[in-house]
Scaffold this motif. Structure first.
Motif, mmCIF file in Angstrom:
data_model
loop_
_atom_site.group_PDB
_atom_site.id
_atom_site.type_symbol
_atom_site.label_atom_id
_atom_site.label_comp_id
_atom_site.label_asym_id
_atom_site.label_seq_id
_atom_site.Cartn_x
_atom_site.Cartn_y
_atom_site.Cartn_z
ATOM 1 N N GLY A 40 0.823 -1.194 0.000
ATOM 2 C CA GLY A 40 0.000 0.000 0.000
ATOM 3 C C GLY A 40 0.858 1.245 0.000
ATOM 4 N N GLN A 41 0.201 2.375 0.251
ATOM 5 C CA GLN A 41 0.899 3.657 0.268
ATOM 6 C C GLN A 41 0.607 4.386 1.564
ATOM 7 O OE1 GLN A 41 -0.625 6.627 -2.475
ATOM 8 N NE2 GLN A 41 -2.542 5.480 -2.749
ATOM 9 N N SER A 42 1.560 5.204 1.994
ATOM 10 C CA SER A 42 1.407 5.971 3.223
ATOM 11 C C SER A 42 0.477 7.149 2.982
ATOM 12 C CB SER A 42 2.770 6.472 3.715
ATOM 13 O OG SER A 42 3.613 5.388 4.043
ATOM 14 N N ARG A 43 -0.449 7.350 3.925
ATOM 15 C CA ARG A 43 -1.405 8.447 3.823
ATOM 16 C C ARG A 43 -1.650 9.032 5.215
ATOM 17 N NH1 ARG A 43 -3.472 9.791 -1.349
ATOM 18 N NH2 ARG A 43 -5.530 10.156 -0.450
ATOM 19 N N MET A 44 -1.935 10.319 5.263
ATOM 20 C CA MET A 44 -2.428 10.938 6.488
ATOM 21 C C MET A 44 -3.950 10.773 6.463
ATOM 22 S SD MET A 44 -2.102 12.561 9.350
ATOM 23 C CE MET A 44 -0.381 13.068 9.317
ATOM 24 N N ARG A 143 -21.533 4.762 20.132
ATOM 25 C CA ARG A 143 -20.392 5.522 20.633
ATOM 26 C C ARG A 143 -19.348 5.605 19.517
ATOM 27 N NH1 ARG A 143 -20.903 2.567 26.239
ATOM 28 N NH2 ARG A 143 -19.819 0.874 25.160
ATOM 29 N N VAL A 144 -18.626 6.730 19.463
ATOM 30 C CA VAL A 144 -17.717 6.991 18.345
ATOM 31 C C VAL A 144 -16.369 7.478 18.852
ATOM 32 C CG1 VAL A 144 -17.375 8.278 16.198
ATOM 33 C CG2 VAL A 144 -19.688 7.649 16.912
ATOM 34 N N GLY A 145 -15.296 7.029 18.192
ATOM 35 C CA GLY A 145 -13.947 7.520 18.451
ATOM 36 C C GLY A 145 -13.297 7.975 17.155
ATOM 37 N N LEU A 146 -12.604 9.129 17.178
ATOM 38 C CA LEU A 146 -11.942 9.673 15.989
ATOM 39 C C LEU A 146 -10.488 10.016 16.309
ATOM 40 C CD1 LEU A 146 -14.538 12.273 14.610
ATOM 41 C CD2 LEU A 146 -14.040 10.027 13.658
ATOM 42 N N HIS A 147 -9.602 9.609 15.402
ATOM 43 C CA HIS A 147 -8.186 9.952 15.543
ATOM 44 C C HIS A 147 -7.595 10.132 14.156
ATOM 45 C CE1 HIS A 147 -4.288 10.394 17.254
ATOM 46 N NE2 HIS A 147 -3.812 9.251 16.799
ATOM 47 N N MET A 148 -6.511 10.900 14.086
ATOM 48 C CA MET A 148 -5.861 11.192 12.808
ATOM 49 C C MET A 148 -4.375 10.881 12.916
ATOM 50 S SD MET A 148 -6.005 14.768 10.651
ATOM 51 C CE MET A 148 -4.844 15.674 11.668
ATOM 52 N N GLY A 149 -3.805 10.344 11.834
ATOM 53 C CA GLY A 149 -2.386 10.058 11.836
ATOM 54 C C GLY A 149 -1.938 9.380 10.560
ATOM 55 N N ASP A 150 -0.657 9.060 10.498
ATOM 56 C CA ASP A 150 -0.092 8.379 9.327
ATOM 57 C C ASP A 150 -0.478 6.903 9.350
ATOM 58 O OD1 ASP A 150 1.319 10.538 8.126
ATOM 59 O OD2 ASP A 150 2.830 10.386 9.705
ATOM 60 N N ALA A 151 -0.798 6.365 8.190
ATOM 61 C CA ALA A 151 -1.149 4.953 8.065
ATOM 62 C C ALA A 151 -0.784 4.472 6.670
ATOM 63 C CB ALA A 151 -2.638 4.745 8.325
ATOM 64 N N MET A 162 -6.930 -11.364 -0.311
ATOM 65 C CA MET A 162 -6.492 -10.062 0.173
ATOM 66 C C MET A 162 -7.647 -9.294 0.793
ATOM 67 S SD MET A 162 -4.095 -8.741 -2.971
ATOM 68 C CE MET A 162 -2.803 -9.781 -3.668
ATOM 69 N N ASP A 163 -7.266 -8.337 1.628
ATOM 70 C CA ASP A 163 -8.235 -7.434 2.217
ATOM 71 C C ASP A 163 -7.694 -6.027 2.070
ATOM 72 O OD1 ASP A 163 -10.358 -6.330 3.588
ATOM 73 O OD2 ASP A 163 -9.519 -6.740 5.571
ATOM 74 N N HIS A 164 -8.482 -5.129 1.471
ATOM 75 C CA HIS A 164 -8.062 -3.737 1.344
ATOM 76 C C HIS A 164 -8.420 -3.024 2.641
ATOM 77 C CE1 HIS A 164 -7.872 0.470 0.084
ATOM 78 N NE2 HIS A 164 -7.073 0.049 -0.884
ATOM 79 N N THR A 165 -7.418 -2.498 3.342
ATOM 80 C CA THR A 165 -7.670 -1.928 4.661
ATOM 81 C C THR A 165 -6.638 -0.852 4.973
ATOM 82 O OG1 THR A 165 -8.102 -2.499 6.983
ATOM 83 C CG2 THR A 165 -6.251 -3.605 5.897
ATOM 84 N N THR A 166 -6.698 -0.338 6.186
ATOM 85 C CA THR A 166 -5.790 0.701 6.660
ATOM 86 C C THR A 166 -5.066 0.178 7.891
ATOM 87 O OG1 THR A 166 -7.334 2.397 5.867
ATOM 88 C CG2 THR A 166 -5.612 3.096 7.405
ATOM 89 N N ILE A 167 -3.742 0.278 7.879
ATOM 90 C CA ILE A 167 -2.914 -0.259 8.954
ATOM 91 C C ILE A 167 -2.074 0.864 9.560
ATOM 92 C CG2 ILE A 167 -1.090 -1.879 9.547
ATOM 93 C CD1 ILE A 167 -3.602 -3.278 8.791
#
Length: 307
Positions: A40-44, A143-151, A162-167
């Motif tokens: 995959g590729q790095s994304r904010m 209930r909801v949680g939100l966070h931002m960062g590099d993945a 395969m599974d397309h996801t965010t790690i």
């Protein structure tokens, strides 16, 4: 006729595939013209995790068929708000939703869109519960949680499945924030990095400086209460603004280690807002610290053992 039938079949297949994996992934597969590969590729990104309160108990009271129908209605409501705000449904995990912004398609205001989606999910969940109450059906509260960062956004698994996801660590943190709502009696918790990204667009209040389970670094979390643009559906009310101002006074005394004043302010706050879970947590702490003050190197960080 054979060609027309083949095209029709392909169209149905692609539409069906788009219901199992994000449409952006399907579109990219068609554009690239080759089989997907691992990586995959790095994304904010901004990550959202939701969870239904008391789902285990609810599942025990319903037949699998009724539970499936109810859960599908619930997911339909939440998913539509995510998609309307430009998010991508990464996966459904039991009764939870994992959604991502700025993962597949560029979205420069992804934190703000995620916050709006969270508020809209809460509003639509209230509407859905009101309908269920009218039929004497059990409710489902979100209930909801939100966070931002590099993945890293891409394909994980094996060459045959395969599974397309965010790690990334930010994914785990978003999940932990969702779980922390239970500790504070809140509905939507966001990290400090999300709050800084959205600026003064939303009404928030500080909740705690906490080290989530499995993390080595503390994170400041805030409660997301509404927009400040006058939106009739998800806009913060005047009462919300007044409550946040009162909370700022009480919270300020606590952070300044003025335990006696903190107890006094928190008791007064709870007289006006007796159901405020965050204030109850802090009043208990302030009373404890008033009797047994923490050491001089106290940094205010609370270690959480909640997943």
């Amino acid at each position: 006729q054979n060609l027309a039938a083949a095209i029709g079949s392909l169209k149905i297949t692609l539409q069906g595939l788009g219901r199992y994996i994000p449409r952006g992934v399907v579109t990219n597969l068609i554009k690239e013209g080759h089989l997907p590969e691992l990586g995959g590729q790095s994304r904010m990104v901004t990550i959202m995790f939701t969870d239904a309160v008391g789902f285990t108990k609810l599942a025990e009271l319903m037949t699998p068929q009724d539970l499936m129908r109810k859960l599908s209605s619930y997911f339909e409501v939440l998913s539509s708000q995510v998609l309307d705000e430009g998010g991508t449904i990464d996966k459904y995990i039991g009764d939870a939703v994992m959604a991502v912004w700025n993962g597949i398609e560029d979205n420069p205001d992804h934190a703000a869109h995620a916050c709006r989606a969270a508020l809209k999910c809460a509003a639509e969940n209230d509407r859905l519960n009101a309908m269920w109450r009218s039929f004497n059906w059990p409710e489902m509260h979100t209930r909801v949680g939100l966070h931002m960062g590099d993945a890293v956004v891409g394909n994980i698994g094996s060459r045959t499945r395969m599974d397309h996801t965010t790690i990334g660590a930010c994914v785990n943190t978003a999940s932990r924030l969702e779980g922390l709502n239970k500790s504070y009696g809140t509905r939507i918790l966001i990290s400090d990095v999300v709050r800084e990204a959205v600026g003064d667009m939303f009404l928030t209040r500080p909740v705690d400086l906490v080290r989530p389970m499995g993390s080595t670094q503390p994170i400041m979390i805030h409660e997301l209460l509404g927009t400040l643009d006058g939106d009739q559906t998800i806009g913060a009310s005047e009462a919300d603004i007044v409550r946040c101002d009162c909370w700022a006074e009480a919270y300020g005394h606590y952070r300044s280690r003025n335990w006696g004043d903190a107890v006094e302010w928190l008791e007064a706050f709870l007289k006006d807002y007796p159901d405020d879970g965050v204030a109850k947590v802090y009043l208990d702490r302030a009373r404890r610290y008033a009797d047994n003050p923490p050491s001089d190197d106290w940094d205010g960080v609370e270690d959480s053992d909640r997943k």
